[in-house]
Design a protein around this motif. Sequence first.
Motif, short mmCIF file in Angstrom:
data_model
loop_
_atom_site.label_atom_id
_atom_site.label_comp_id
_atom_site.label_asym_id
_atom_site.label_seq_id
_atom_site.Cartn_x
_atom_site.Cartn_y
_atom_site.Cartn_z
N SER A 183 0.84 -1.21 0.00
CA SER A 183 0.00 0.00 0.00
C SER A 183 0.87 1.25 0.00
CB SER A 183 -0.92 0.01 1.23
OG SER A 183 -1.86 -1.02 1.17
N ASN A 184 1.89 1.24 0.84
CA ASN A 184 2.78 2.40 0.93
C ASN A 184 3.55 2.61 -0.37
OD1 ASN A 184 3.86 4.51 2.65
ND2 ASN A 184 5.80 3.41 2.56
N LEU A 185 4.00 1.53 -0.98
CA LEU A 185 4.73 1.62 -2.25
C LEU A 185 3.83 2.16 -3.35
CD1 LEU A 185 7.61 0.85 -3.24
CD2 LEU A 185 6.63 -1.31 -4.04
N ALA A 186 2.60 1.68 -3.42
CA ALA A 186 1.66 2.16 -4.43
C ALA A 186 1.34 3.63 -4.24
CB ALA A 186 0.37 1.32 -4.37
N ALA A 187 1.15 4.05 -2.99
CA ALA A 187 0.85 5.46 -2.72
C ALA A 187 2.00 6.36 -3.15
CB ALA A 187 0.57 5.65 -1.23
N LYS A 188 3.23 5.97 -2.82
CA LYS A 188 4.39 6.75 -3.23
C LYS A 188 4.49 6.82 -4.75
CE LYS A 188 7.51 6.03 0.72
NZ LYS A 188 8.83 5.46 1.13
N ALA A 189 4.22 5.70 -5.42
CA ALA A 189 4.31 5.67 -6.88
C ALA A 189 3.27 6.60 -7.51
CB ALA A 189 4.11 4.24 -7.39
N ALA A 190 2.06 6.60 -6.99
CA ALA A 190 1.02 7.48 -7.54
C ALA A 190 1.40 8.95 -7.37
CB ALA A 190 -0.31 7.19 -6.87
N LEU A 191 1.90 9.29 -6.18
CA LEU A 191 2.30 10.68 -5.95
C LEU A 191 3.52 11.07 -6.79
CD1 LEU A 191 1.79 10.96 -2.08
CD2 LEU A 191 0.31 11.81 -3.91
N ALA A 192 4.42 10.12 -7.01
CA ALA A 192 5.56 10.38 -7.88
C ALA A 192 5.09 10.56 -9.32
CB ALA A 192 6.57 9.24 -7.78
N ALA A 193 4.14 9.75 -9.75
CA ALA A 193 3.60 9.86 -11.10
C ALA A 193 2.92 11.21 -11.31
CB ALA A 193 2.61 8.73 -11.37
N LYS A 194 2.36 11.75 -10.23
CA LYS A 194 1.72 13.07 -10.33
C LYS A 194 2.72 14.13 -10.78
CE LYS A 194 0.23 15.14 -6.53
NZ LYS A 194 -0.67 15.50 -5.40
N ARG A 195 3.99 13.97 -10.40
CA ARG A 195 5.03 14.91 -10.82
C ARG A 195 5.26 14.87 -12.32
NH1 ARG A 195 3.78 14.69 -5.61
NH2 ARG A 195 4.92 16.28 -4.46
N GLN A 196 4.78 13.81 -12.98
CA GLN A 196 4.91 13.69 -14.42
C GLN A 196 3.55 13.79 -15.11
OE1 GLN A 196 7.70 10.70 -15.94
NE2 GLN A 196 8.28 10.22 -13.82
N GLY A 197 2.55 14.29 -14.38
CA GLY A 197 1.22 14.46 -14.95
C GLY A 197 0.47 13.17 -15.19
N ALA A 198 0.83 12.11 -14.45
CA ALA A 198 0.24 10.80 -14.71
C ALA A 198 -0.47 10.23 -13.47
CB ALA A 198 1.31 9.82 -15.18
N TYR A 199 -0.90 11.08 -12.56
CA TYR A 199 -1.51 10.58 -11.33
C TYR A 199 -2.78 9.78 -11.62
CZ TYR A 199 -3.81 10.34 -6.81
OH TYR A 199 -4.44 9.88 -5.67
N VAL A 200 -3.68 10.34 -12.42
CA VAL A 200 -4.95 9.68 -12.68
C VAL A 200 -4.73 8.33 -13.37
CG1 VAL A 200 -7.11 9.81 -13.98
CG2 VAL A 200 -6.28 11.82 -12.75
N ALA A 201 -3.80 8.28 -14.32
CA ALA A 201 -3.51 7.03 -15.02
C ALA A 201 -2.98 5.98 -14.05
CB ALA A 201 -2.51 7.28 -16.14
N PHE A 202 -2.06 6.37 -13.17
CA PHE A 202 -1.53 5.44 -12.17
C PHE A 202 -2.62 5.02 -11.21
CE2 PHE A 202 2.72 5.45 -13.53
CZ PHE A 202 3.48 4.63 -12.70
N GLN A 203 -3.42 5.95 -10.75
CA GLN A 203 -4.48 5.63 -9.80
C GLN A 203 -5.44 4.61 -10.39
OE1 GLN A 203 -7.90 8.24 -9.23
NE2 GLN A 203 -7.41 8.38 -7.04
#
Length: 260
Positions: A145-165
């Motif tokens: 869960s923690n790894l997935a959350a970090k990845a989603a927030l990191a993806a947000k820095r590349q404009g990909a939060y919604v896609a990762f979520q």
Amino acid sequence: MDSKKRSTLLTIGAVIAGYAALRTVPSLLPEKLELEALDRPKGFRRFIAGETSGSFDAFVGLDSPDSVDVAARKAAAIERVSADICGALYGDLDMSNARIPLASFSDYYCPFCRVQTKSFADMTSKMPDQVAIAWHELPLLGDSSNLAAKAALAAKRQGAYVAFQERLMTSPFQATPEYLARLSEDLGVDGEQLVADMESPEVARELENSAALAQVFAFVGTPALVIGRTVVQGQVSDRMIRKIIDLEREEGWDLACVSA
């Protein structure tokens, strides 16, 4: 497919089917809107809804070996979000055109969150001028869960939060470095930058802020939600969400932002 993955799929499928049934028959969920005023934060009130996953410390996964440092970080985060509750909840949401803000707190491996996140996404698509949603990562169910959350927030820095979520919320697989590398490649995200951003102070601060908000509002698990100034713990029907949205619009949700 090995037995562990098959078990995960069956569990998620069963919960989603049951949850869909509850939404089809709203009377099975608490439908009487009974609100309890909160002493803290001032101006907010609580509605106790249905099922919840997880009941761990919201700062799980953020700890360092130094317990004194952990305590200091928790205290600083709580002080930070308490100074501007609405800003911490809703960030830079566009609340023009009388939009009611929602802050959703979820874990990628909470089955109720998976259904509710899809419901919220559909709601914003159908009601773009009425609601706006801020997504908060609240990983309570372990390392994946923690790894997935970090990845989603990191993806947000590349404009990909919604896609990762969307992918993380629908995948039957647990997040691992290998899975995240494949996901980054699939979605056209820079994998090396993603890994670097996952361990960045900015991502850590976002997780700490969401964890601090969970502490302030005394969330006991996910899903959790704040609609305007109404705090909702647990799964909730679409009908009740719309009822609360109408009440917030009628009464003026931003009263909490003035008194908080």
